[in-house]
Structures are given as C-alpha cells and as structure tokens.
Design a protein around this motif. Structure first.
Motif, PDB file in Angstrom:
ATOM      1  N   PRO A  55     -57.878  40.523  34.299  1.00 46.83           N
ATOM      2  CA  PRO A  55     -58.098  41.751  35.075  1.00 46.83           C
ATOM      3  C   PRO A  55     -59.115  42.679  34.398  1.00 46.83           C
ATOM      4  O   PRO A  55     -59.161  42.777  33.165  1.00 46.83           O
ATOM      5  CB  PRO A  55     -56.706  42.388  35.103  1.00 46.83           C
ATOM      6  CG  PRO A  55     -55.783  41.220  35.055  1.00 46.83           C
ATOM      7  CD  PRO A  55     -56.452  40.264  34.126  1.00 46.83           C
ATOM      8  N   THR A  56     -59.909  43.311  35.239  1.00 44.82           N
ATOM      9  CA  THR A  56     -60.999  44.141  34.743  1.00 44.82           C
ATOM     10  C   THR A  56     -60.880  45.577  35.234  1.00 44.82           C
ATOM     11  O   THR A  56     -60.193  45.877  36.216  1.00 44.82           O
ATOM     12  CB  THR A  56     -62.358  43.584  35.206  1.00 44.82           C
ATOM     13  OG1 THR A  56     -62.379  43.519  36.634  1.00 44.82           O
ATOM     14  CG2 THR A  56     -62.605  42.194  34.632  1.00 44.82           C
ATOM     15  N   TYR A  57     -61.571  46.445  34.518  1.00 40.17           N
ATOM     16  CA  TYR A  57     -61.688  47.855  34.890  1.00 40.17           C
ATOM     17  C   TYR A  57     -63.133  48.268  34.675  1.00 40.17           C
ATOM     18  O   TYR A  57     -63.782  47.820  33.717  1.00 40.17           O
ATOM     19  CB  TYR A  57     -60.775  48.726  34.029  1.00 40.17           C
ATOM     20  CG  TYR A  57     -61.181  50.183  34.040  1.00 40.17           C
ATOM     21  CD1 TYR A  57     -62.039  50.696  33.078  1.00 40.17           C
ATOM     22  CD2 TYR A  57     -60.730  51.031  35.050  1.00 40.17           C
ATOM     23  CE1 TYR A  57     -62.443  52.014  33.107  1.00 40.17           C
ATOM     24  CE2 TYR A  57     -61.122  52.353  35.078  1.00 40.17           C
ATOM     25  CZ  TYR A  57     -61.978  52.839  34.096  1.00 40.17           C
ATOM     26  OH  TYR A  57     -62.380  54.148  34.129  1.00 40.17           O
ATOM     27  N   TYR A  58     -63.646  49.107  35.594  1.00 42.64           N
ATOM     28  CA  TYR A  58     -64.997  49.651  35.459  1.00 42.64           C
ATOM     29  C   TYR A  58     -64.961  51.152  35.706  1.00 42.64           C
ATOM     30  O   TYR A  58     -64.269  51.628  36.612  1.00 42.64           O
ATOM     31  CB  TYR A  58     -65.951  49.025  36.475  1.00 42.64           C
ATOM     32  CG  TYR A  58     -66.120  47.540  36.320  1.00 42.64           C
ATOM     33  CD1 TYR A  58     -65.328  46.650  37.048  1.00 42.64           C
ATOM     34  CD2 TYR A  58     -67.065  47.017  35.447  1.00 42.64           C
ATOM     35  CE1 TYR A  58     -65.476  45.280  36.904  1.00 42.64           C
ATOM     36  CE2 TYR A  58     -67.228  45.644  35.294  1.00 42.64           C
ATOM     37  CZ  TYR A  58     -66.425  44.785  36.027  1.00 42.64           C
ATOM     38  OH  TYR A  58     -66.568  43.432  35.877  1.00 42.64           O
ATOM     39  N   THR A  59     -65.727  51.875  34.944  1.00 39.87           N
ATOM     40  CA  THR A  59     -65.898  53.276  35.251  1.00 39.87           C
ATOM     41  C   THR A  59     -66.695  53.388  36.547  1.00 39.87           C
ATOM     42  O   THR A  59     -67.506  52.499  36.883  1.00 39.87           O
ATOM     43  CB  THR A  59     -66.591  54.013  34.090  1.00 39.87           C
ATOM     44  OG1 THR A  59     -66.476  55.403  34.275  1.00 39.87           O
ATOM     45  CG2 THR A  59     -68.056  53.632  33.966  1.00 39.87           C
ATOM     46  N   ASP A  60     -66.491  54.461  37.286  1.00 40.77           N
ATOM     47  CA  ASP A  60     -67.061  54.564  38.626  1.00 40.77           C
ATOM     48  C   ASP A  60     -68.585  54.411  38.655  1.00 40.77           C
ATOM     49  O   ASP A  60     -69.141  53.823  39.581  1.00 40.77           O
ATOM     50  CB  ASP A  60     -66.682  55.910  39.255  1.00 40.77           C
ATOM     51  CG  ASP A  60     -65.231  55.943  39.695  1.00 40.77           C
ATOM     52  OD1 ASP A  60     -64.726  57.050  39.970  1.00 40.77           O
ATOM     53  OD2 ASP A  60     -64.592  54.868  39.769  1.00 40.77           O
ATOM     54  N   SER A  61     -69.246  54.935  37.645  1.00 39.53           N
ATOM     55  CA  SER A  61     -70.708  54.960  37.674  1.00 39.53           C
ATOM     56  C   SER A  61     -71.347  53.572  37.561  1.00 39.53           C
ATOM     57  O   SER A  61     -72.542  53.427  37.852  1.00 39.53           O
ATOM     58  CB  SER A  61     -71.243  55.858  36.565  1.00 39.53           C
ATOM     59  OG  SER A  61     -70.854  55.376  35.298  1.00 39.53           O
ATOM     60  N   VAL A  62     -70.582  52.560  37.157  1.00 38.85           N
ATOM     61  CA  VAL A  62     -71.170  51.227  37.015  1.00 38.85           C
ATOM     62  C   VAL A  62     -70.582  50.206  37.994  1.00 38.85           C
ATOM     63  O   VAL A  62     -71.021  49.057  38.022  1.00 38.85           O
ATOM     64  CB  VAL A  62     -71.020  50.695  35.566  1.00 38.85           C
ATOM     65  CG1 VAL A  62     -71.536  51.709  34.566  1.00 38.85           C
ATOM     66  CG2 VAL A  62     -69.582  50.307  35.245  1.00 38.85           C
ATOM     67  N   LYS A  63     -69.602  50.620  38.790  1.00 40.17           N
ATOM     68  CA  LYS A  63     -68.981  49.693  39.737  1.00 40.17           C
ATOM     69  C   LYS A  63     -70.023  49.123  40.688  1.00 40.17           C
ATOM     70  O   LYS A  63     -70.860  49.844  41.224  1.00 40.17           O
ATOM     71  CB  LYS A  63     -67.884  50.401  40.529  1.00 40.17           C
ATOM     72  CG  LYS A  63     -66.606  50.622  39.752  1.00 40.17           C
ATOM     73  CD  LYS A  63     -65.561  51.330  40.603  1.00 40.17           C
ATOM     74  CE  LYS A  63     -64.291  51.574  39.807  1.00 40.17           C
ATOM     75  NZ  LYS A  63     -63.280  52.338  40.588  1.00 40.17           N
ATOM     76  N   GLY A  64     -69.957  47.811  40.878  1.00 40.15           N
ATOM     77  CA  GLY A  64     -70.903  47.150  41.757  1.00 40.15           C
ATOM     78  C   GLY A  64     -72.215  46.782  41.085  1.00 40.15           C
ATOM     79  O   GLY A  64     -73.023  46.056  41.673  1.00 40.15           O
ATOM     80  N   ARG A  65     -72.432  47.267  39.880  1.00 39.85           N
ATOM     81  CA  ARG A  65     -73.683  46.965  39.169  1.00 39.85           C
ATOM     82  C   ARG A  65     -73.439  46.170  37.891  1.00 39.85           C
ATOM     83  O   ARG A  65     -74.257  45.330  37.521  1.00 39.85           O
ATOM     84  CB  ARG A  65     -74.423  48.264  38.819  1.00 39.85           C
ATOM     85  CG  ARG A  65     -74.794  49.104  40.017  1.00 39.85           C
ATOM     86  CD  ARG A  65     -75.703  50.257  39.616  1.00 39.85           C
ATOM     87  NE  ARG A  65     -75.059  51.181  38.687  1.00 39.85           N
ATOM     88  CZ  ARG A  65     -75.537  51.479  37.473  1.00 39.85           C
ATOM     89  NH1 ARG A  65     -76.656  50.918  37.046  1.00 39.85           N
ATOM     90  NH2 ARG A  65     -74.904  52.333  36.691  1.00 39.85           N
ATOM     91  N   PHE A  66     -72.340  46.456  37.217  1.00 37.77           N
ATOM     92  CA  PHE A  66     -72.028  45.795  35.951  1.00 37.77           C
ATOM     93  C   PHE A  66     -70.872  44.819  36.159  1.00 37.77           C
ATOM     94  O   PHE A  66     -69.971  45.060  36.953  1.00 37.77           O
ATOM     95  CB  PHE A  66     -71.607  46.808  34.895  1.00 37.77           C
ATOM     96  CG  PHE A  66     -72.707  47.704  34.387  1.00 37.77           C
ATOM     97  CD1 PHE A  66     -73.948  47.773  35.013  1.00 37.77           C
ATOM     98  CD2 PHE A  66     -72.488  48.498  33.267  1.00 37.77           C
ATOM     99  CE1 PHE A  66     -74.946  48.611  34.538  1.00 37.77           C
ATOM    100  CE2 PHE A  66     -73.473  49.330  32.779  1.00 37.77           C
ATOM    101  CZ  PHE A  66     -74.706  49.399  33.417  1.00 37.77           C
TER     102      PHE A  66
END
Length: 118
Positions: A55-66
């Motif tokens: 399972p992963t987590y991304y900060t909002d500013s990089v979601k969909g890009r990283f």
C-alpha cells in the motif's frame, strides 16, 4: 552505508526523473519506505510511502505524477517522477522506518538534488 539514494539531476519542466534508493537487507525487509523532500527555505515534507506489503501514500501535490515502488528482492525503492514542475525542486531523501513496540526505528540516506528548470 545503510541507505543510499541516487538519480537526481536537472530536468526541464514537464520532464521525468527516476530516483532510486538501495537499502541494506536487514533494514529494508521489515520497513516502510518513504521519500521526503526539502525545498530551499522550506521544511522537509513527506512525498510518498510504501509499506512492506505494497500500500502506498502520496502527498496531494504529487498524486497522479509520482509513483513509488519497491523491489523486495533487490532491497530498493524507486520514485518515478513525471510531469515535473519547478516547485518539485528540492533535495529528496530516502527513509526507512519500522516499529519495535513503541520505538520507531528510523533510517535516512543522504539526499539527492532534483532541479526542475528551463
């Protein structure tokens, strides 16, 4: 060296870069792996995490890009960064952590600089 990150560099806006981090097996196997970054004049921020099981987590500013991924056989974690923006410019740090009861075991690698500029 327990954690070593590499792959930073200079890239134009809209470009891609791939960061990798190699960890010692004794640390990697039981750890959640994470990438943090620190931009000039700003506090360090969490970018993405991936647990032992995926399972992963991304900060909002990089979601969909990283995209963060891990190769448990090679004890490596990767951060694929696409559609890079100037505001992604920062020193990126690899981090491994796991809990032993209430004690957090925290390991950090030296940072690698990512510069997004035309």
């Amino acid at each position: 060296v327990q954690l070593e990150a590499y792959g930073g560099g200079l890239v134009q806006p809209g470009g891609s870069l791939r960061l990798s981090c190699a960890a010692s097996r004794s640390i990697f196997s039981g750890s959640t792996m994470a990438w943090h970054r620190q931009a000039p004049g700003k506090q360090r921020e969490l970018v993405a995490t991936i647990t032992r099981t995926g399972p992963t987590y991304y900060t909002d500013s990089v979601k969909g890009r990283f995209t963060i991924s891990r190769d448990n056989a090679k004890s490596t974690v990767t951060l694929q960064m696409n559609s890079l923006k100037p505001e992604d410019t920062a020193v990126y740090y690899c981090n491994a952590y796991f809990w032993s009861g209430i004690k957090k075991n925290d390991y950090w690698g030296r940072g690698t600089l990512v510069t997004v500029s035309s």
